[in-house]
Design a protein around this motif. Structure first.
Motif, PDB file in Angstrom:
ATOM      1  N   MET A   1      19.361  37.943 -21.854  1.00 47.31           N
ATOM      2  CA  MET A   1      18.652  38.890 -20.991  1.00 47.31           C
ATOM      3  C   MET A   1      17.297  39.227 -21.622  1.00 47.31           C
ATOM      4  SD  MET A   1      19.919  42.677 -19.622  1.00 47.31           S
ATOM      5  CE  MET A   1      21.238  42.041 -18.572  1.00 47.31           C
ATOM      6  N   GLN A   2      16.264  39.279 -20.804  1.00 46.17           N
ATOM      7  CA  GLN A   2      14.952  39.691 -21.289  1.00 46.17           C
ATOM      8  C   GLN A   2      14.913  41.215 -21.447  1.00 46.17           C
ATOM      9  OE1 GLN A   2      13.245  37.551 -17.857  1.00 46.17           O
ATOM     10  NE2 GLN A   2      11.676  36.809 -19.271  1.00 46.17           N
ATOM     11  N   ALA A   3      13.977  41.689 -22.264  1.00 42.61           N
ATOM     12  CA  ALA A   3      13.825  43.122 -22.487  1.00 42.61           C
ATOM     13  C   ALA A   3      12.360  43.501 -22.386  1.00 42.61           C
ATOM     14  CB  ALA A   3      14.377  43.517 -23.853  1.00 42.61           C
ATOM     15  N   VAL A   4      12.076  44.523 -21.592  1.00 43.32           N
ATOM     16  CA  VAL A   4      10.725  45.028 -21.414  1.00 43.32           C
ATOM     17  C   VAL A   4      10.583  46.319 -22.213  1.00 43.32           C
ATOM     18  CG1 VAL A   4       9.025  45.889 -19.761  1.00 43.32           C
ATOM     19  CG2 VAL A   4      10.538  43.989 -19.122  1.00 43.32           C
ATOM     20  N   VAL A   5       9.490  46.416 -22.964  1.00 45.75           N
ATOM     21  CA  VAL A   5       9.196  47.612 -23.754  1.00 45.75           C
ATOM     22  C   VAL A   5       7.849  48.161 -23.296  1.00 45.75           C
ATOM     23  CG1 VAL A   5       8.950  48.573 -26.069  1.00 45.75           C
ATOM     24  CG2 VAL A   5      10.405  46.550 -25.706  1.00 45.75           C
ATOM     25  N   LEU A   6       7.852  49.385 -22.796  1.00 48.66           N
ATOM     26  CA  LEU A   6       6.605  49.996 -22.337  1.00 48.66           C
ATOM     27  C   LEU A   6       5.963  50.735 -23.510  1.00 48.66           C
ATOM     28  CD1 LEU A   6       7.604  51.331 -18.785  1.00 48.66           C
ATOM     29  CD2 LEU A   6       6.809  49.056 -19.490  1.00 48.66           C
TER      30      LEU A   6
END
Length: 261
Positions: A1-6
């Motif tokens: 799974m990809q992970a997005v970090v803002l």
């Protein structure tokens, strides 16, 4: 799974700690907040880190380069601080399936794995880690309402009169359906494209969003005193783990033996 970090925010409330760095690079217990985030996401199985940068982005890029602990990093640039929904759209072209999303100014010691497991097992459109806070603090957050099945039925961003004291914590899983909703969001009274408004559009379209109660703790590092509190909690947790390890090494059982053992 990809992970997005803002991680595009300026962290004005953290000044002077953020005079020369973005708030994700403020150190907590000897390492940047973003490193704490990356470590948790890799524990959860992240195969790629998609990091949204903005203010003093070169500090983040120079520090991590194109990978962390063997996991590739892709950077996306939010040129203007126009809200979380706008920030999320900067990675749309890189996402091809369900993904994790974490706000890069949060430190978690909590059950994030339960959120990921719910997304994988039930294939919901989204799952959020939520927390009950004192009523007088709820207006600082995105506030949720849920039904009898634990599904989120309404989200309001920083309401003057909160409908509940259940708030979003800064860790989510989403299907790519969130991007269409983000495109439809209109600027809020604050002039920002709010993630909570995109979530509300998902709900109105009949999508399912599950709420997972927080088990543990998290600190939203918005002020210098929040950084200090996160450090204290991490030190306490490390001390407890060390004490438990020493007790086991000394021959003390970590579980009570049954009478028939």
């Amino acid at each position: 799974m990809q992970a997005v970090v803002l991680a595009a925010g300026q962290g004005t409330r953290l000044r002077p700690l953020t005079d020369d760095k973005p708030k994700g690079m403020v150190e907590v217990a000897g390492k940047p907040i973003l490193t704490h985030c990356f470590d948790r996401l890799i524990e959860l199985g992240a195969e790629e880190l998609l990091v949204v940068v903005g203010y003093k982005k070169e500090v983040i890029i120079d520090h991590y380069d194109d990978a962390y602990e063997g996991v590739p990093i892709t950077y996306a640039h939010q040129r203007d601080p126009k809200g979380l929904a706008d920030a999320l759209l900067t990675v749309e072209e890189h996402i091809d399936d369900d993904f994790m999303l974490i706000l890069g100014d949060n430190v978690f010691e909590a059950n994030l794995e339960d959120v990921v497991r719910r997304q994988r097992e039930r294939r919901t459109d989204a799952a959020f880690l939520v927390e009950e806070v004192p009523w007088d603090e709820a207006s600082r957050y995105g506030v949720c309402d849920t039904n009898q099945y634990g599904e989120i039925t309404d989200v309001v961003e920083k309401p003057d009169d909160p409908p509940s004291n259940l708030v979003m914590t800064g860790f989510y899983t989403f299907s790519p359906a969130i991007f269409h909703a983000c495109h439809l969001v209109q600027p809020s009274d604050r002039g920002e494209y709010e993630l909570s408004d995109a979530v509300d559009l998902l709900i109105q379209s009949g999508r399912t969003i599950d709420a997972i109660g927080l088990d543990g703790w998290r600190i939203d590092v918005g002020y210098p005193e929040d950084r200090d509190e996160a450090e204290r909690r991490l030190e306490d947790a490390e001390g407890e783990a060390t004490a438990d390890g020493e007790a086991t090494a000394d021959g003390e059982p970590d579980v009570e033996a049954s009478p028939d053992a």
